[in-house]
Design a protein around this motif. Structure first.
Motif, PDB file in Angstrom:
ATOM      1  N   LEU A 150      -0.613   7.003   4.535  1.00  0.00           N
ATOM      2  CA  LEU A 150      -1.814   6.556   4.039  1.00  0.00           C
ATOM      3  C   LEU A 150      -3.003   7.587   4.355  1.00  0.00           C
ATOM      4  CD1 LEU A 150      -1.983   2.626   4.491  1.00  0.00           C
ATOM      5  CD2 LEU A 150      -1.109   4.088   2.496  1.00  0.00           C
TER       6      LEU A 150
ATOM      7  N   LEU B  76       0.975  -1.353  -0.039  1.00  0.00           N
ATOM      8  CA  LEU B  76       0.067  -0.020   0.291  1.00  0.00           C
ATOM      9  C   LEU B  76       0.752   1.402  -0.082  1.00  0.00           C
ATOM     10  CD1 LEU B  76      -2.692  -1.008   2.781  1.00  0.00           C
ATOM     11  CD2 LEU B  76      -2.986  -1.295   0.283  1.00  0.00           C
TER      12      LEU B  76
ATOM     13  N   THR C   8      -8.053   5.154   5.529  1.00  0.00           N
ATOM     14  CA  THR C   8      -7.565   3.708   5.021  1.00  0.00           C
ATOM     15  C   THR C   8      -6.527   3.308   6.152  1.00  0.00           C
ATOM     16  OG1 THR C   8      -7.014   4.448   3.065  1.00  0.00           O
ATOM     17  CG2 THR C   8      -5.686   2.673   3.756  1.00  0.00           C
TER      18      THR C   8
ATOM     19  N   LEU D  20     -10.040   3.016  -2.129  1.00  0.00           N
ATOM     20  CA  LEU D  20      -9.394   2.085  -1.216  1.00  0.00           C
ATOM     21  C   LEU D  20     -10.018   1.963   0.106  1.00  0.00           C
ATOM     22  CD1 LEU D  20      -7.251  -0.253  -1.106  1.00  0.00           C
ATOM     23  CD2 LEU D  20      -5.757   1.489  -0.386  1.00  0.00           C
ATOM     24  N   CYS D  21     -10.307   2.859   0.757  1.00  0.00           N
ATOM     25  CA  CYS D  21     -10.614   2.806   2.272  1.00  0.00           C
ATOM     26  C   CYS D  21     -11.981   2.058   2.188  1.00  0.00           C
ATOM     27  CB  CYS D  21     -10.778   4.055   2.791  1.00  0.00           C
ATOM     28  SG  CYS D  21     -12.047   5.114   2.286  1.00  0.00           S
TER      29      CYS D  21
ATOM     30  N   LEU E 226     -10.802  -2.202   0.559  1.00  0.00           N
ATOM     31  CA  LEU E 226      -9.796  -2.801   1.153  1.00  0.00           C
ATOM     32  C   LEU E 226     -10.302  -4.292   1.574  1.00  0.00           C
ATOM     33  CD1 LEU E 226      -6.736  -2.254   1.863  1.00  0.00           C
ATOM     34  CD2 LEU E 226      -7.391  -1.817   4.171  1.00  0.00           C
TER      35      LEU E 226
ATOM     36  N   ASP F 252      -2.737   4.685  -2.573  1.00  0.00           N
ATOM     37  CA  ASP F 252      -4.117   5.087  -1.740  1.00  0.00           C
ATOM     38  C   ASP F 252      -4.891   6.004  -2.352  1.00  0.00           C
ATOM     39  OD1 ASP F 252      -5.636   4.960   0.525  1.00  0.00           O
ATOM     40  OD2 ASP F 252      -4.371   6.158   1.807  1.00  0.00           O
TER      41      ASP F 252
END
Length: 251
Positions: free
Chosen positions: A218, A134, A222, A196-197, A200, A192
């Motif tokens: 990040l 990441l 996230t 993505l958050c 994931l 990121d």
């Protein structure tokens, strides 16, 4: 009773020290035990999982669940205690996992020979534990490739963000790209972004669980997801130098 638990824990800790395994964030330890009570007792004392002879028929999926459970826990660097001769056929070891025998196990005989044969088969065909890289930014990704930390051949996505008033469907195309990456096995790299958050979980599922390696800073959302995984002890999480969670910007 307390003395028995302390003695069992001390034995398991000693075996872990001797083998260099079973302490998490490193190689896992699979310890063969002579009987069910020893297997369960060591597991309770040492925070391990146990594989014993089932007291009841748990259905046709039990063997598959045990196999995946062994792989997941050992892939995290944890401990599994197994009654001699009870590890299901087809179970595999993650790369680097260590197998050992309780001092009370027989040194010869059919059960010992079967266990040693299983160890030889499992060790000859280990499962590689993948790494999910990441990155806080494109610059972090480019630096990792430039310095040889990551191969440019590792599948990568995420060099984008959500598009407001997206008339041309760009965001939908990028979401499809994330879905594509989530289906790839092995190492993967993600820069990121705001998606993505939310997604994931697509990348951290699987057996064995991927190691999560963080490069750079990040986003706050996230990082919260990463903190949850860390608290649940479901993944090994590593941070490259300079990857500090407390400095993460809000999305």
């Amino acid at each position: 009773m307390a003395d028995d638990i302390a003695a069992r824990k001390a034995l398991l800790d000693r075996i872990s020290d001797e083998t260099g395994a079973g302490k998490y964030a490193g190689p896992g330890l699979l310890l063969f035990c002579p009987d069910d009570p020893t297997t369960r007792g060591l597991a309770i004392a040492g925070g391990a999982a146990s594989v014993t002879r089932p007291d009841r028929d748990d259905g046709p999926d039990r063997e598959a669940l045990v196999r995946s459970g062994i792989l997941r826990i050992l892939g995290l660097g944890g401990r599994v205690t197994a009654t001699l001769g009870r590890v299901p056929e087809g179970a595999r070891l993650p790369e680097g996992a260590v197998c050992a025998f309780h001092p009370g196990c027989p040194t010869e005989g059919p059960l010992r020979e079967a266990a040693e044969a299983w160890v030889a088969r499992a060790s000859a065909d280990p499962v590689r534990v993948p790494t999910l890289h990441l990155f806080g930014s494109r610059a972090d990704y480019d630096r990792a490739v430039r310095e040889g930390v990551l191969s440019a051949e590792v599948p990568m996505t995420g060099d984008f963000d959500l598009v407001h008033n997206d008339a041309n469907g760009q965001t939908r195309a990028l979401v499809r790209d994330i879905a594509r990456l989530s289906e790839i096995e092995g190492d993967r790299a993600i820069i990121d972004n705001a998606i993505l958050c939310l997604s994931l979980s697509f990348f951290v599922d699987g057996v064995p669980s991927p190691v999560i390696e963080i490069h750079g800073t990040l986003r706050e959302h996230t990082e919260r997801k990463i903190a949850e995984l860390d608290l649940e002890m479901t993944h090994v999480i590593r941070r490259r130098p300079g990857a500090a969670p407390e400095e993460g910007p809000s999305p």
